[in-house]
Write a protein that holds these residues in place. Structure first.
Motif, PDB file in Angstrom:
ATOM      1  N   ARG A  12       0.831  -1.118  -0.027  1.00 36.05           N
ATOM      2  CA  ARG A  12       0.023   0.042   0.166  1.00 36.05           C
ATOM      3  C   ARG A  12       0.837   1.321  -0.075  1.00 36.05           C
ATOM      4  NH1 ARG A  12      -5.282  -1.373   2.021  1.00 36.05           N
ATOM      5  NH2 ARG A  12      -5.227  -3.760   2.423  1.00 36.05           N
ATOM      6  N   PRO A  23     -13.702   0.685  -0.109  1.00 32.66           N
ATOM      7  CA  PRO A  23     -13.636  -0.926   0.106  1.00 32.66           C
ATOM      8  C   PRO A  23     -12.214  -1.515  -0.318  1.00 32.66           C
ATOM      9  CG  PRO A  23     -15.728  -0.478  -0.928  1.00 32.66           C
ATOM     10  CD  PRO A  23     -15.158   0.976  -0.985  1.00 32.66           C
ATOM     11  N   GLY A  24     -11.744  -2.142   0.614  1.00 29.31           N
ATOM     12  CA  GLY A  24     -10.408  -2.503   0.394  1.00 29.31           C
ATOM     13  C   GLY A  24      -9.042  -1.638   0.892  1.00 29.31           C
ATOM     14  N   SER A  25      -9.229  -0.366   1.198  1.00 28.56           N
ATOM     15  CA  SER A  25      -8.391   0.472   1.830  1.00 28.56           C
ATOM     16  C   SER A  25      -7.726   0.212   3.012  1.00 28.56           C
ATOM     17  CB  SER A  25      -8.982   1.831   1.294  1.00 28.56           C
ATOM     18  OG  SER A  25      -9.791   2.260   2.019  1.00 28.56           O
ATOM     19  N   PRO A  49      -6.635  -2.426   5.664  1.00 27.79           N
ATOM     20  CA  PRO A  49      -6.334  -3.915   5.965  1.00 27.79           C
ATOM     21  C   PRO A  49      -7.262  -4.523   6.808  1.00 27.79           C
ATOM     22  CG  PRO A  49      -4.191  -2.450   6.206  1.00 27.79           C
ATOM     23  CD  PRO A  49      -5.325  -1.670   6.202  1.00 27.79           C
ATOM     24  N   GLU A  50      -7.565  -5.868   6.472  1.00 30.82           N
ATOM     25  CA  GLU A  50      -8.587  -6.700   7.111  1.00 30.82           C
ATOM     26  C   GLU A  50      -8.047  -7.522   7.996  1.00 30.82           C
ATOM     27  OE1 GLU A  50     -10.727  -8.372   4.400  1.00 30.82           O
ATOM     28  OE2 GLU A  50     -11.841  -6.535   3.568  1.00 30.82           O
ATOM     29  N   GLN A 103      -4.905 -10.650   7.383  1.00 33.92           N
ATOM     30  CA  GLN A 103      -3.927 -10.306   6.569  1.00 33.92           C
ATOM     31  C   GLN A 103      -2.546 -10.130   6.883  1.00 33.92           C
ATOM     32  OE1 GLN A 103      -6.078  -6.544   4.436  1.00 33.92           O
ATOM     33  NE2 GLN A 103      -4.892  -7.398   2.553  1.00 33.92           N
TER      34      GLN A 103
END
Length: 505
Positions: free
Chosen positions: A410, A446-448, A450-451, A454
Motif C-alpha cells: 500500500r 472498500p479494500g483500502s 487492511p482486514e 491479512q
C-alpha cells in the motif's frame, strides 16, 4: 557482506550451487542488448587489442588490432567499433512518446527505447570509459584527422559509462554485477568478478558442483579470462610471437595475410568462450520476472538517452574532462539520491531484499489481528478518517512510537506507530494509525483498510519524493572551491591524450 548474503553463501557451499538472493530481476533487460567483450594489450594504458560485439548470439563481429602500439591501427579499430555501436544506438532513435511535465501543463518527447550494452565485468566498463575519454575530443580535420564516427563514438561511450555509475541504471551493465545481484556463490567477492567461475557456481555443468566448476574455470586454457586483461601465459607463448610475425611481414602481402589470419584465430579462441558465457548469463537473467519498479528506472534511462541525443544533435560540446566544483557537487547529489531510491525500490519489489531490513529492525511483517476501519479523529479543526489496525509480529520492532511507516503493498498509505507492546513468546503487538489512500470522505473505500487475517510488511523505508538540492550557478562558484572555471573551455579542447601522452592533432 550482509547477514542474509553470508547465510546464502554458506548454503551455496553446503549445496554445491549458488543460492538465489532475489525473487525478481532488478534490472531492465532489452529484447536485443548489445554484447561487447573487449581485450586490451598488457603493459599498455587501455590499448585495445580485440573485441567481439553483436546483438545476437550468432552475430558476433570480431575486431582486432594487429599492432596495438600503433596509433593509426587503434583508431581504425575504434572506427570499426563505431560501425557496429553507432547504428545500434541510432536504431533506438525512432518512435517517441509524449510525456507530460510541469503537472500536465507541458509535454516533452521521449524515445520509446534506449540502447543497452552488456560487458563481462566492471573492468569492461572502465575500458569503455577510458576509450571514450581518449576519443571524444579527436579532431576530424587538421593534422591526423579521424573519421567523424570516432569522436561521436567516444561521446556515446562516455554517456554509457556515466550512466553505469547511476544506481539502478541498465544502459551499461557488467554481467558479473548483474548476476551477483541475484545469486550468492560460495566464493569471495573478488572471485565473483571472474565470469566463468561465477557462472560455474550458478549453473554448474552436469556432474560437477559449483566449487568444482569454478576450479575448472580457473584454468585459462579451458576458460580464457573474460577480459579486458589477458592471460600472461597466452601473451608470452602465443600472442607476442603472432604480433611479431605480423610486424615482420612488412610489405609482403602474403605473409601479412597469413600472420593476420593467425592473430585472428588466436584472439577469436580467446574471446568466443566469454561471448558464449555472456549469452548464458542473459538467459539466466531473462528467466527471472522483472521487479515492479524496474520499468520506472528504465524510463529514467530513456530520459537520459533522449536528452543526450538531443544535446549531440544540437551541436553541444563533448562531456568535459573534469567536472567543475558545482557540477561535481550536483552530480554527487544526484547519485546519492539515486542510490537511496534504488535501495528502497529493490526492497519494495523483493521480499528477500526486504528481509535484510527486517533483520535490522527497519521493517517487520505481522498479521492483522484487530482493525477499526471507521475510526474518525475529531480532535482537530475538522474530523478526519484515521483507522487503526493492530498487528502481531515475531520480528524485532525497533521503530519508535510516532514513527511513520509504509507498506510495499500500500505505497500510497502512511501508518503512524501508536503503540509497541511486547506480548510474550517473542511476539510484539503494534498498533498503527492509517492516513492517505482511503478516499476523501469519512468512510474508507472498500479494500483500502487492511482486514483481520491479512499479513503485511511495514517499514520505515519511504518512496516519497525528496526534492533535489540547490547549488550556485557556475559563475557564482565561491573562491573556496576554485572560483569561476575561467579555463574550462581550454580544458575541453586540450590537444593531448592524458592516457597515452600523444598529441591528438
Amino acid at each position: 557482506m550482509s547477514t542474509l548474503r553470508a547465510l546464502a553463501a554458506a548454503q551455496a557451499v553446503a549445496a554445491g550451487v549458488a543460492q538465489p538472493v532475489a525473487t525478481v530481476r532488478h534490472l531492465h533487460l532489452s529484447t536485443r542488448p548489445l554484447v561487447l567483450v573487449p581485450l586490451a594489450l598488457a603493459g599498455e594504458v587501455n590499448a585495445p587489442l580485440a573485441a567481439i560485439v553483436g546483438s545476437a548470439p550468432g552475430e558476433g563481429r570480431l575486431l582486432i588490432v594487429p599492432q596495438p602500439r600503433n596509433r593509426d591501427q587503434r583508431l581504425a579499430f575504434v572506427a570499426e567499433l563505431a560501425e557496429v555501436v553507432l547504428p545500434y544506438v541510432q536504431g533506438h532513435r525512432t518512435a517517441t512518446e509524449a510525456v507530460s511535465v510541469d503537472r500536465g501543463r507541458d509535454v516533452r518527447l521521449r524515445y520509446l527505447d534506449a540502447p543497452q550494452v552488456l560487458v563481462p565485468n566492471p573492468a569492461g566498463v572502465t575500458f569503455l570509459r577510458l576509450l571514450g575519454r581518449a576519443t571524444r575530443f579527436r579532431r576530424v580535420d587538421g593534422e591526423h584527422p579521424v573519421p567523424p564516427t570516432v569522436p561521436l563514438l567516444g561521446r556515446w561511450l562516455t554517456f554509457l559509462a556515466e550512466r553505469a555509475e547511476h544506481p539502478g541504471s541498465s544502459t551499461l551493465v557488467a554481467m558479473t554485477q548483474a548476476l551477483t545481484l541475484h545469486w550468492a556463490t560460495g566464493q569471495s567477492a573478488v572471485e565473483d568478478l571472474h565470469l566463468p567461475a561465477l557462472l560455474g557456481w550458478i549453473a554448474p555443468p552436469a556432474g560437477l558442483t559449483g566449487a568444482e566448476a569454478a576450479a575448472r574455470a580457473e584454468d585459462p586454457t579451458i576458460c580464457p579470462p573474460a577480459g579486458p586483461a589477458t592471460d600472461p601465459e597466452f601473451d608470452n607463448r602465443l600472442l607476442a610471437p603472432a604480433i611479431e610475425a605480423y610486424a615482420a611481414a612488412g610489405d609482403d602481402a602474403g605473409a601479412r595475410v597469413e600472420a593476420y589470419a593467425e592473430l585472428e584465430r588466436l584472439l577469436r579462441d580467446q574471446l568466443t568462450p566469454t561471448w558464449e558465457l555472456m549469452w548464458r548469463g542473459v538467459g539466466l537473467l531473462r528467466a527471472l520476472p522483472p521487479g515492479a519498479r524496474v520499468a520506472s528506472r528504465w524510463d529514467g534511462d530513456r530520459d537520459a538517452f533522449t536528452a543526450h541525443a538531443e544535446h549531440v544533435d544540437g551541436g553541444g560540446a563533448p562531456q568535459p574532462r573534469r567536472d567543475g566544483a558545482v557540477g561535481a557537487a550536483a552530480r554527487l547529489h544526484r547519485l546519492e539520491r539515486a542510490a537511496t531510491s534504488y535501495a528502497v525500490q529493490r526492497a519494495y519489489d523483493d521480499p528477500l531484499v526486504m528481509a535484510e531490513y527486517r533483520l535490522t529492525g527497519e521493517a517487520f511483517v505481522g498479521e492483522v489481528v484487530l482493525a477499526d476501519p471507521t475510526r474518525v479523529d475529531d480532535s482537530g479543526r475538522r474530523p478526519v478518517l484515521r483507522p487503526r489496525i493492530q498487528l502481531l509480529t515475531t520480528d524485532a520492532v525497533l521503530v519508535p512510537v510516532g514513527a511513520s511507516l509504509f507498506s510495499p503493498a500500500r505505497p500510497g498509505q502512511k501508518a503512524r506507530v501508536v503503540f509497541v507492546t511486547p506480548a510474550g513468546d517473542g511476539k510484539t503487538e503494534v498498533v498503527l494509525e492509517l492516513s492517505g489512500g482511503m478516499g476523501r470522505g469519512l468512510t474508507a473505500t472498500p479494500g483500502s483498510v487492511p482486514e483481520v487475517g491479512q499479513r503485511l510488511c511495514y517499514t520505515s523505508l519511504s518512496e516519497a519524493y525528496v526534492p533535489g538540492g540547490t547549488f550556485p550557478a557556475v559563475e557564482e562558484t565561491p573562491w573556496t572551491h576554485g572560483g569561476p572555471p575561467a579555463a574550462a573551455s581550454a580544458d575541453h579542447t586540450s590537444g593531448r591524450d592524458e592516457l597515452s601522452g600523444e598529441e591528438w592533432a
